[in-house]
Design an enzyme around this catalytic site. Sequence first.
Site, PDB file in Angstrom:
ATOM      1  N   ASN A 158      16.026 -21.795  37.571  1.00  0.00           N
ATOM      2  CA  ASN A 158      16.741 -22.376  38.716  1.00  0.00           C
ATOM      3  C   ASN A 158      16.059 -22.106  40.055  1.00  0.00           C
ATOM      4  OD1 ASN A 158      17.444 -19.664  38.373  1.00  0.00           O
ATOM      5  ND2 ASN A 158      19.518 -19.942  39.155  1.00  0.00           N
ATOM      6  N   ALA A 183      10.284 -19.486  32.774  1.00  0.00           N
ATOM      7  CA  ALA A 183      11.195 -20.357  32.021  1.00  0.00           C
ATOM      8  C   ALA A 183      10.455 -21.573  31.487  1.00  0.00           C
ATOM      9  CB  ALA A 183      12.351 -20.793  32.910  1.00  0.00           C
ATOM     10  N   GLY A 237      18.768 -13.952  33.899  1.00  0.00           N
ATOM     11  CA  GLY A 237      19.217 -14.955  32.951  1.00  0.00           C
ATOM     12  C   GLY A 237      20.600 -14.629  32.422  1.00  0.00           C
ATOM     13  N   GLU A 259      19.453  -8.968  35.908  1.00  0.00           N
ATOM     14  CA  GLU A 259      20.318  -9.757  36.793  1.00  0.00           C
ATOM     15  C   GLU A 259      20.863 -10.885  35.939  1.00  0.00           C
ATOM     16  OE1 GLU A 259      21.527 -12.774  38.660  1.00  0.00           O
ATOM     17  OE2 GLU A 259      19.547 -12.940  39.592  1.00  0.00           O
ATOM     18  N   CYS A 293      23.132 -18.321  40.343  1.00  0.00           N
ATOM     19  CA  CYS A 293      23.907 -17.257  39.704  1.00  0.00           C
ATOM     20  C   CYS A 293      24.986 -16.692  40.612  1.00  0.00           C
ATOM     21  CB  CYS A 293      22.975 -16.144  39.229  1.00  0.00           C
ATOM     22  SG  CYS A 293      21.870 -15.534  40.509  1.00  0.00           S
ATOM     23  N   GLU A 391      30.686 -19.475  33.168  1.00  0.00           N
ATOM     24  CA  GLU A 391      29.924 -19.900  34.334  1.00  0.00           C
ATOM     25  C   GLU A 391      29.535 -21.368  34.152  1.00  0.00           C
ATOM     26  OE1 GLU A 391      26.396 -17.855  37.019  1.00  0.00           O
ATOM     27  OE2 GLU A 391      26.358 -17.610  34.849  1.00  0.00           O
ATOM     28  N   GLU A 468      17.242  -6.048  43.183  1.00  0.00           N
ATOM     29  CA  GLU A 468      16.041  -6.741  43.652  1.00  0.00           C
ATOM     30  C   GLU A 468      16.147  -6.915  45.157  1.00  0.00           C
ATOM     31  OE1 GLU A 468      14.632  -9.229  39.766  1.00  0.00           O
ATOM     32  OE2 GLU A 468      15.990 -10.261  41.135  1.00  0.00           O
TER      33      GLU A 468
END
Length: 489
Positions: A158, A183, A237, A259, A293, A391, A468
Site C-alpha cells: 500500500n 510485496a 502486513g 506493524e 493500516c 479491517e 518505526e
Amino acid sequence: MPLTLTRTDLIRSANFINGAWTTTPAARLAVTDPATGATITEVPDSGVSEARAALAAAHAAFPAWRKLPAKQRAAIIKRWNDLVLAHQDDLGKLISREQGKPLAEGRGEVAYAASYIEWFGEEATRMNGEIIPAPVPGRRMFALKEPVGVVAAITPWNFPAAMIARKIAPALAAGCTVVCKPAEDTPLTSLALVLLAQEAGVPAGVLNIVTASREKTPEVVDVWLDDGRVRKITFTGSTPVGKYLARRSADTLKKLSLELGGNAPFIVFDDADVDAAVEGFMAAKFRNGGQTCVCPNRVFVQRGVFDAFAHKLAARVAALKVGPASDPASQIGPMINDRAVEKIERHVQDAIAKGAKVLTGGQRLPALGPTYYAPTVLTGADVTMACACEETFGPVAPLTVFDSEDEVVQAANDTPFGLAAYFYSQNARRIWRVADLLESGIVGINEGAISAEAAPFGGVKESGYGREGSTHGLDDYLHTKYLCQGQLD
C-alpha cells in the site's frame, strides 16, 4: 495524462544481490497496473536459491559496513535522500502505475519516504551510549549501542516507497545490512529506490532485494527465518502473517518489529467542531482509497451531532472524484486487486443485510474498471457487522451512534487490535481522559493526519510491537552492550 517516466531505467526487472542486478530465476512475475490490468513489466519469481544468495551477501558485507564511521554512513544515506527527492516525479508516477493511487498521492508518498531517509541519515550520528556511575572505586562502566546484524525486511504494497524507506533507512543508519522482499503487487518502486541507493554509494551486499510471487514468498522468507545469521525481522502486513513470523523466529530468537492489522475507531463527541471532524476524517480515511493500516475503520458519532456529521460527511464523500492516476483530477484510484474489491463488497453487503443504510456509494464502478469501488458512507452500523470486526481496507465509512463517553470508550477498545485511534472533542478534561483510556499505540486528537518521521509509529495488542520512525525506530535495529572495566586504581 500518460504516466511515462523521464528516467526509464528506474523500472527494473531483476533482483539486486551483492551489488549486481540478476534476472535469475527464469520464472517471472508480472507486475500489472491495477487501473487497467496491463502488464508494466515482469520481475523474477524467486525462491530458495535467491534468498540464500542475498543472505550470504548481506552477511559478508556486515563487518565492513558496521565498522564504517557513522558520519560516513550518514553521508551515504543523505545522498540517497537527495536522489530520491531529485526523482520525486518519476518515483511518484511509478507508485501510481503499480499501486493505483492518484498521482498527487504518489508524489506525496515519495516526499514522505524521503523524510524517513533524511531523518535516519541524521540519527546515524546520534547513537550515543552511556557512562554509568560505578558502585565501587577503580571501575568504569559503559553501555554501548551496536547494530543487531543482518535484517530481513518484508514490506507491503500500500505504501511501496514509504514502507521500504521506514525500514531500510534505520537499518543502514544503525550499521545493519539488509535482505528485503517487497510485496508481489508493487516491487518496482522498491527496486527503483534500491537503484538510487546504489548510486548514492551503498556498498555491494549491504542492501539486497529479492522479488517473489505470493505463492513463492514463503520459500524466500523461510530461508531467512531458519538462518541464525538473520538477527532481526521487520514486517508490515497482516496479523496472521505477523504471528507466523513470530513463531518461526522463536527458534533463533530474532528481534522483531511487527506493524500489523488495525481496526481504528474514529470518535466524534457532541462538543466537537463537526466541520473539523469531517475534514479530519476525510484526511484519515480516504488517503490511498482507504487502503492504509491507520485509516478509521469504525466511526462512532455522539447522538447530538450524528445527523449533522453524517450529512456533511456524505456530501464530501459523494463529491470525491474516482478515476485512474492518469487523470489529474482523480482523488480515489482503483483498489489494488480483485480480492480487495471482493472484500469491500462483502463488508458492505453484510452491513446492508443487517440493517445498515447507504447514504452514498455502496457499489462497484464497472464503467471505470473491475477494481474500482465507490466511496461509501453507511449509517446504522453495529458490532454484528463484518465491517466492525474486520479491517475493510477500502473507502467505506460505517457510522455508529453512541450516547455516553464510557460506552464509546468500551466500544473503541472492544477489538484485539490497537494500532491507531482518533477522536474529536473541545473539552480539555475529556481529551485527557479519553486519550489515557484508548488502547492504541497512536492517538489522533482533533487531527486526522498523524504520521511523521519524528514520531514513533506502531501498535499494541495484536497490532504488533516495535516502533518505526523517531529515535525509537533506530533503537529497534540496535542492541546494548555493557562494558565493565576494573582495576583502574
